[in-house]
Design a protein around this motif. Structure first.
Motif, PDB file in Angstrom:
ATOM      1  N   PHE A  95      -9.264 -20.442  -5.538  1.00 35.34           N
ATOM      2  CA  PHE A  95     -10.291 -19.991  -6.474  1.00 35.34           C
ATOM      3  C   PHE A  95     -11.025 -21.175  -7.085  1.00 35.34           C
ATOM      4  O   PHE A  95     -12.244 -21.126  -7.285  1.00 35.34           O
ATOM      5  CB  PHE A  95      -9.648 -19.139  -7.567  1.00 35.34           C
ATOM      6  CG  PHE A  95     -10.608 -18.702  -8.630  1.00 35.34           C
ATOM      7  CD1 PHE A  95     -11.475 -17.635  -8.418  1.00 35.34           C
ATOM      8  CD2 PHE A  95     -10.672 -19.370  -9.855  1.00 35.34           C
ATOM      9  CE1 PHE A  95     -12.374 -17.236  -9.393  1.00 35.34           C
ATOM     10  CE2 PHE A  95     -11.564 -18.973 -10.834  1.00 35.34           C
ATOM     11  CZ  PHE A  95     -12.423 -17.901 -10.603  1.00 35.34           C
ATOM     12  N   HIS A  96     -10.310 -22.245  -7.401  1.00 35.01           N
ATOM     13  CA  HIS A  96     -10.954 -23.429  -7.968  1.00 35.01           C
ATOM     14  C   HIS A  96     -11.943 -24.030  -6.977  1.00 35.01           C
ATOM     15  O   HIS A  96     -13.064 -24.421  -7.364  1.00 35.01           O
ATOM     16  CB  HIS A  96      -9.888 -24.461  -8.349  1.00 35.01           C
ATOM     17  CG  HIS A  96     -10.458 -25.764  -8.841  1.00 35.01           C
ATOM     18  ND1 HIS A  96     -11.058 -25.888 -10.076  1.00 35.01           N
ATOM     19  CD2 HIS A  96     -10.537 -26.993  -8.243  1.00 35.01           C
ATOM     20  CE1 HIS A  96     -11.484 -27.137 -10.230  1.00 35.01           C
ATOM     21  NE2 HIS A  96     -11.165 -27.825  -9.143  1.00 35.01           N
ATOM     22  N   GLN A  97     -11.558 -24.115  -5.728  1.00 37.97           N
ATOM     23  CA  GLN A  97     -12.470 -24.656  -4.715  1.00 37.97           C
ATOM     24  C   GLN A  97     -13.716 -23.786  -4.571  1.00 37.97           C
ATOM     25  O   GLN A  97     -14.837 -24.298  -4.457  1.00 37.97           O
ATOM     26  CB  GLN A  97     -11.742 -24.779  -3.374  1.00 37.97           C
ATOM     27  CG  GLN A  97     -10.673 -25.849  -3.349  1.00 37.97           C
ATOM     28  CD  GLN A  97      -9.860 -25.824  -2.064  1.00 37.97           C
ATOM     29  OE1 GLN A  97      -9.657 -24.764  -1.456  1.00 37.97           O
ATOM     30  NE2 GLN A  97      -9.385 -26.983  -1.638  1.00 37.97           N
ATOM     31  N   PHE A  98     -13.518 -22.475  -4.599  1.00 36.99           N
ATOM     32  CA  PHE A  98     -14.678 -21.592  -4.481  1.00 36.99           C
ATOM     33  C   PHE A  98     -15.571 -21.710  -5.711  1.00 36.99           C
ATOM     34  O   PHE A  98     -16.803 -21.702  -5.593  1.00 36.99           O
ATOM     35  CB  PHE A  98     -14.221 -20.140  -4.304  1.00 36.99           C
ATOM     36  CG  PHE A  98     -15.355 -19.164  -4.177  1.00 36.99           C
ATOM     37  CD1 PHE A  98     -16.066 -19.059  -2.999  1.00 36.99           C
ATOM     38  CD2 PHE A  98     -15.725 -18.361  -5.254  1.00 36.99           C
ATOM     39  CE1 PHE A  98     -17.123 -18.164  -2.878  1.00 36.99           C
ATOM     40  CE2 PHE A  98     -16.771 -17.472  -5.149  1.00 36.99           C
ATOM     41  CZ  PHE A  98     -17.478 -17.375  -3.953  1.00 36.99           C
ATOM     42  N   SER A  99     -14.980 -21.823  -6.894  1.00 30.70           N
ATOM     43  CA  SER A  99     -15.775 -21.961  -8.115  1.00 30.70           C
ATOM     44  C   SER A  99     -16.595 -23.244  -8.082  1.00 30.70           C
ATOM     45  O   SER A  99     -17.766 -23.257  -8.490  1.00 30.70           O
ATOM     46  CB  SER A  99     -14.863 -21.946  -9.347  1.00 30.70           C
ATOM     47  OG  SER A  99     -14.155 -20.734  -9.439  1.00 30.70           O
ATOM     48  N   GLN A 100     -15.975 -24.339  -7.603  1.00 33.61           N
ATOM     49  CA  GLN A 100     -16.724 -25.594  -7.499  1.00 33.61           C
ATOM     50  C   GLN A 100     -17.854 -25.476  -6.486  1.00 33.61           C
ATOM     51  O   GLN A 100     -18.959 -25.985  -6.700  1.00 33.61           O
ATOM     52  CB  GLN A 100     -15.781 -26.735  -7.110  1.00 33.61           C
ATOM     53  CG  GLN A 100     -14.791 -27.122  -8.203  1.00 33.61           C
ATOM     54  CD  GLN A 100     -15.511 -27.603  -9.462  1.00 33.61           C
ATOM     55  OE1 GLN A 100     -15.402 -26.993 -10.526  1.00 33.61           O
ATOM     56  NE2 GLN A 100     -16.257 -28.686  -9.336  1.00 33.61           N
TER      57      GLN A 100
ATOM     58  N   ARG B  34      -6.524 -15.248   7.134  1.00 31.19           N
ATOM     59  CA  ARG B  34      -6.037 -15.509   5.780  1.00 31.19           C
ATOM     60  C   ARG B  34      -7.059 -16.398   5.080  1.00 31.19           C
ATOM     61  O   ARG B  34      -7.829 -17.126   5.720  1.00 31.19           O
ATOM     62  CB  ARG B  34      -4.675 -16.197   5.812  1.00 31.19           C
ATOM     63  CG  ARG B  34      -4.728 -17.619   6.345  1.00 31.19           C
ATOM     64  CD  ARG B  34      -3.349 -18.228   6.505  1.00 31.19           C
ATOM     65  NE  ARG B  34      -3.427 -19.648   6.847  1.00 31.19           N
ATOM     66  CZ  ARG B  34      -3.688 -20.128   8.047  1.00 31.19           C
ATOM     67  NH1 ARG B  34      -3.894 -19.292   9.063  1.00 31.19           N
ATOM     68  NH2 ARG B  34      -3.739 -21.431   8.263  1.00 31.19           N
ATOM     69  N   THR B  35      -7.080 -16.342   3.768  1.00 29.19           N
ATOM     70  CA  THR B  35      -7.983 -17.177   2.978  1.00 29.19           C
ATOM     71  C   THR B  35      -7.353 -18.552   2.814  1.00 29.19           C
ATOM     72  O   THR B  35      -6.246 -18.674   2.272  1.00 29.19           O
ATOM     73  CB  THR B  35      -8.234 -16.546   1.602  1.00 29.19           C
ATOM     74  OG1 THR B  35      -8.702 -15.209   1.765  1.00 29.19           O
ATOM     75  CG2 THR B  35      -9.275 -17.336   0.829  1.00 29.19           C
ATOM     76  N   THR B  36      -8.046 -19.588   3.267  1.00 30.51           N
ATOM     77  CA  THR B  36      -7.487 -20.945   3.241  1.00 30.51           C
ATOM     78  C   THR B  36      -8.024 -21.787   2.086  1.00 30.51           C
ATOM     79  O   THR B  36      -7.671 -22.955   1.980  1.00 30.51           O
ATOM     80  CB  THR B  36      -7.787 -21.661   4.561  1.00 30.51           C
ATOM     81  OG1 THR B  36      -9.205 -21.772   4.729  1.00 30.51           O
ATOM     82  CG2 THR B  36      -7.195 -20.905   5.741  1.00 30.51           C
ATOM     83  N   PHE B  37      -8.882 -21.212   1.229  1.00 28.22           N
ATOM     84  CA  PHE B  37      -9.409 -21.963   0.093  1.00 28.22           C
ATOM     85  C   PHE B  37      -8.917 -21.310  -1.197  1.00 28.22           C
ATOM     86  O   PHE B  37      -8.517 -20.133  -1.217  1.00 28.22           O
ATOM     87  CB  PHE B  37     -10.937 -22.018   0.125  1.00 28.22           C
ATOM     88  CG  PHE B  37     -11.603 -20.677   0.241  1.00 28.22           C
ATOM     89  CD1 PHE B  37     -11.983 -19.956  -0.883  1.00 28.22           C
ATOM     90  CD2 PHE B  37     -11.848 -20.104   1.493  1.00 28.22           C
ATOM     91  CE1 PHE B  37     -12.592 -18.725  -0.779  1.00 28.22           C
ATOM     92  CE2 PHE B  37     -12.461 -18.866   1.598  1.00 28.22           C
ATOM     93  CZ  PHE B  37     -12.829 -18.175   0.466  1.00 28.22           C
TER      94      PHE B  37
ATOM     95  N   HIS C 166     -12.473 -21.662  10.111  1.00 26.35           N
ATOM     96  CA  HIS C 166     -11.761 -22.641   9.285  1.00 26.35           C
ATOM     97  C   HIS C 166     -11.352 -22.064   7.932  1.00 26.35           C
ATOM     98  O   HIS C 166     -10.190 -22.202   7.515  1.00 26.35           O
ATOM     99  CB  HIS C 166     -12.657 -23.867   9.080  1.00 26.35           C
ATOM    100  CG  HIS C 166     -12.068 -24.888   8.162  1.00 26.35           C
ATOM    101  ND1 HIS C 166     -10.992 -25.689   8.520  1.00 26.35           N
ATOM    102  CD2 HIS C 166     -12.390 -25.243   6.874  1.00 26.35           C
ATOM    103  CE1 HIS C 166     -10.679 -26.482   7.511  1.00 26.35           C
ATOM    104  NE2 HIS C 166     -11.511 -26.241   6.496  1.00 26.35           N
ATOM    105  N   TYR C 167     -12.297 -21.415   7.228  1.00 27.72           N
ATOM    106  CA  TYR C 167     -12.016 -20.978   5.862  1.00 27.72           C
ATOM    107  C   TYR C 167     -11.237 -19.671   5.798  1.00 27.72           C
ATOM    108  O   TYR C 167     -10.721 -19.319   4.727  1.00 27.72           O
ATOM    109  CB  TYR C 167     -13.317 -20.838   5.080  1.00 27.72           C
ATOM    110  CG  TYR C 167     -13.954 -22.172   4.773  1.00 27.72           C
ATOM    111  CD1 TYR C 167     -13.381 -23.039   3.843  1.00 27.72           C
ATOM    112  CD2 TYR C 167     -15.102 -22.575   5.426  1.00 27.72           C
ATOM    113  CE1 TYR C 167     -13.950 -24.267   3.565  1.00 27.72           C
ATOM    114  CE2 TYR C 167     -15.687 -23.809   5.160  1.00 27.72           C
ATOM    115  CZ  TYR C 167     -15.102 -24.655   4.232  1.00 27.72           C
ATOM    116  OH  TYR C 167     -15.668 -25.875   3.965  1.00 27.72           O
ATOM    117  N   PHE C 168     -11.152 -18.960   6.924  1.00 26.90           N
ATOM    118  CA  PHE C 168     -10.366 -17.727   6.925  1.00 26.90           C
ATOM    119  C   PHE C 168      -9.244 -17.780   7.955  1.00 26.90           C
ATOM    120  O   PHE C 168      -8.645 -16.750   8.262  1.00 26.90           O
ATOM    121  CB  PHE C 168     -11.272 -16.524   7.180  1.00 26.90           C
ATOM    122  CG  PHE C 168     -12.230 -16.263   6.058  1.00 26.90           C
ATOM    123  CD1 PHE C 168     -11.817 -15.638   4.895  1.00 26.90           C
ATOM    124  CD2 PHE C 168     -13.547 -16.682   6.145  1.00 26.90           C
ATOM    125  CE1 PHE C 168     -12.694 -15.411   3.854  1.00 26.90           C
ATOM    126  CE2 PHE C 168     -14.437 -16.460   5.109  1.00 26.90           C
ATOM    127  CZ  PHE C 168     -14.016 -15.832   3.953  1.00 26.90           C
ATOM    128  N   GLY C 169      -8.955 -18.948   8.447  1.00 30.57           N
ATOM    129  CA  GLY C 169      -7.784 -19.168   9.289  1.00 30.57           C
ATOM    130  C   GLY C 169      -7.652 -18.194  10.437  1.00 30.57           C
ATOM    131  O   GLY C 169      -6.560 -17.654  10.673  1.00 30.57           O
TER     132      GLY C 169
END
Length: 702
Positions: free
Chosen positions: A351-356, A346-349, A330-333
């Motif tokens: 930087f803001h989502q990862f920081s949270q 591909r990266t599906t998230f 899911h998170y790497f498509g």
């Protein structure tokens, strides 16, 4: 952690091996790095400032303060420490009797002493990791070793061992901090190569010292590189929490995932002893049962009562594996392209989502570590209650109090550098933890980690090439033994040796020469023809182009290097000139004098002559002459082969333990039923086979 006697022994042997490599590798480079004719003379770092000896030792903890009392200068004292450290580590590796608390304390103190004067050449993360691991080995190592091939009686010494598993838990916590932080910083750095999953399309050719296998890995398909980055994130971020899983097979799966990653790094890169040290840390994920099974001593112990528990564990395993698989897809498509036989990713998230997410999970991971430690403390306390005899119970209580307090203190200290991965969590950390960390920070008991934070060399690998000349017009390149230079030379295999000058040359190429003050000192040494420094560049001085007479001028150029393409015969690299890195200078040149004065290399006090009058100095000089013909990787691999040969001889000459071990296991089936509960509960006994057979006897009698 109760059944961890064999992993603890494996850990102590591994730490001894890494100390052996670290000391031996450093010893070969001391004259060129820290000698009176070296790049950064060690004598400049230790200058008494009128303080008391104990205050001086506490502020700068190094045994080298005592070198003058032995008639040695600082560099000679460093040589002595390195030799003694290597010999002590070799002894601990070969002799179980030397795997003692005091031995590992001496090893840790010796390496800490070296790091205090090592300056920029000993500022690597693996040096900090070795210091932290070495101190944990001090806590893990026993105070007393039983005689060889003798196991203590089940009801005798077992009561003194409830604390043994506690310090070893810290090794598991260190491994978690190392791997989790190494994965997180790749994303918090906002490096486009990591976020775009293309980091490995650059990594193999831009790392400091690639191996020949790196050339082949570099030319793998791009989709496989991107999938490898996904696997790296999975192993470094998602898998580490499984280190504390209640199901042992999840911990073993995490163990083999970490081993796979480290082995692949070892094959494709020369990272000295770092990956070996990480493999040593993974022993904390093992247990006696697994190692005994690998040795062919396992026994099946399936009972109807254990089937529901096994089924529950299996369901938990499947759930964890399913979540890991779903999260990865899911998170790497991840998508399978059947037409082109590739896997897209591909990266599906964001930087803001990862920081949270990181802000949400960092504090819970600390609580996870605290809960795991609390469980180990309760288990140790329960094992203490099973100790028989008031005298043994009292002695066990003293040891449990000391080592339990040390374990809790080390855990609190480690929370501060671990919290650096998330700034807001660092600010919310308990004040006492900050205070405790500040009190012992200079001892390097705990450090922050985060390797490969950003991928360098995205437009080509920057490389500094030194050149010398006699007339200022005709220039000759000065090739190093290990770092890329001549495009026709294949990448070497030098691990576990670390050529520290070559590593610093890699860092120097990433910025202007003013960011690497030591480089000016290197240029001065080459102009003066300092042989110890020349041996860092070419061990065989005859291969150094200016071995007959030092060059009149020295300069440095910056190039960009790329791996050659398949089919380019006789070439491993391609390169392109970029700019001048260091201007042409000669002795007495105003530019050179200004730089030396700016960086503080014009030491007005003349160096003291190396002492050679006492017997210790003469002995050090004799040892140096005997070992100087050996190139550092040859010396280290010779030590490895020697250790292997001794182990083979020990195995051939000592077959009696394997022949005498079956009778005790058979005798354990005949004790009276009254002794079974005590034998089954004392899991801290040094002989895991006894514990297993006791529990097996209990089941059979039930």
């Amino acid at each position: 952690m109760a059944g961890s006697r064999l992993p603890r022994q494996l850990f102590l042997q591994g730490v001894a091996a890494v100390f052996l490599f670290a000391f031996a590798s450093l010893y070969t480079q001391i004259p060129g790095l820290y000698g009176t004719e070296g790049i950064l003379p060690a004598r400049r770092t230790l200058r008494p400032q009128g303080k008391g000896p104990w205050q001086q030792l506490w502020e700068t903890p190094t045994l080298l303060w005592e070198a003058p009392r032995l008639g040695l200068d600082t560099a000679q004292g460093l040589e002595l420490l390195s030799l003694l450290g290597a010999l002590l580590a070799l002894g601990a590796l070969l002799l179980p009797q030397l795997r003692h608390l005091l031995v590992y304390l001496l090893l840790w103190a010796a390496y800490l002493s070296a790091c205090q004067v090592g300056q920029v050449f000993l500022y690597f993360q693996w040096d900090s990791l070795l210091l932290e691991t070495g101190f944990l080995a001090v806590l893990v190592a026993p105070l007393w070793q039983p005689p060889h091939h003798k196991q203590p009686p089940q009801g005798g010494l077992a009561g003194a061992l409830p604390h043994e598993a506690l310090p070893f838990w810290l090794v598991r916590w260190l491994l978690f901090r190392l791997m989790f932080a190494s994965g997180v910083v790749k994303l918090t750095s906002r490096c486009p190569a990591w976020w775009g999953l293309t980091a490995l399309t650059y990594h193999y050719e831009t790392q400091c010292l690639p191996t020949p296998a790196a050339w082949f890995a570099h030319h793998l398909p791009v989709w496989l590189h991107k999938l490898s980055v996904v696997a790296t994130f999975l192993i470094e971020i998602a898998v580490p929490p499984l280190f504390f899983a209640p199901v042992r097979r999840l911990r073993l799966a995490a163990f083999y995932a970490q081993v796979l990653l480290q082995v692949l790094i070892i094959v494709t890169g020369n990272y000295n002893f770092f990956n070996l040290l990480t493999l040593v840390l993974t022993t904390a994920l093992l247990d006696d049962q697994h190692l005994a099974a690998r040795s062919g001593n396992s026994r099946r112990r399936k009972t109807p009562a254990s089937r529901p528990k096994a089924l529950l564990a299996l369901l938990l395993e499947l759930t964890v594996y399913g979540l890991l698989a779903y999260g990865t897809v899911h998170y790497f498509g991840l998508e399978v392209d059947w037409e082109h036989h590739t896997i897209r990713s591909r990266t599906t998230f964001t930087f803001h989502q990862f920081s949270q997410w990181l802000k949400t999970v960092t504090l819970p991971t600390m609580w996870l570590g605290g809960a795991s430690l609390a469980w180990e403390l309760l288990a140790a306390l329960w094992r203490w209650t099973q100790v028989r005899g008031w005298l043994r119970k009292l002695w066990a209580a003293v040891q449990l109090s000391i080592f339990g307090s040390a374990t809790v203190a080390m855990f609190l200290v480690s929370l501060v550098p671990y919290s650096y991965v998330e700034p807001s969590t660092h600010g919310r950390l308990w004040t006492e933890a900050h205070r405790l960390f500040g009190a012992v920070e200079h001892l390097q008991l705990a450090s922050s980690y985060g390797l490969f934070r950003r991928m360098t060399g995205l437009g080509g690998r920057p490389e500094v090439v030194l050149e010398g000349s006699y007339d200022g017009h005709h220039w000759t390149e000065i090739d190093f033994m290990y770092k890329p230079g001549n495009v026709s030379w294949p990448p070497p295999v030098v691990a576990p040796h670390q050529p520290r000058l070559d590593w610093q040359m890699w860092f120097a190429a990433l910025g202007p020469h003013t960011h690497s003050p030591w480089f000016t000192s290197l240029v001065l040494c080459l102009l003066q023809g300092k042989e110890p420094v020349i041996r860092l560049i070419q061990h065989d001085v005859a291969r150094y182009p200016f071995h007959k007479q030092p060059p009149t001028y020295v300069r440095a150029q910056r190039y960009k290097y790329w791996f050659s393409q398949p089919g380019e015969q006789g070439q491993w690299w391609r390169r392109q000139w970029v700019e001048e890195f260091f201007p042409p200078v000669s002795l007495g040149d105003p530019t050179l004098d200004t730089l030396l004065r700016q960086f503080g290399f014009q030491d007005k006090s003349p160096p003291r002559a190396r002492s050679s009058g006492n017997s210790l100095a003469r002995a050090l000089l004799w040892v140096r002459k005997q070992l100087s013909p050996l190139e550092a990787p040859t010396l280290l691999w010779g030590l490895i082969l020697a250790v292997g040969a001794v182990r083979v001889v020990q195995a051939l000459l000592g077959p009696r333990p394997s022949r005498s071990s079956p009778p005790p296991r058979e005798e354990k089936h005949r004790p009276a039923p009254k002794k079974d509960p005590g034998a089954a509960t004392e899991q801290a006994a040094p002989a895991p086979s006894n514990c297993n057979s006791s529990s097996q006897t209990t089941r059979r009698k039930k």
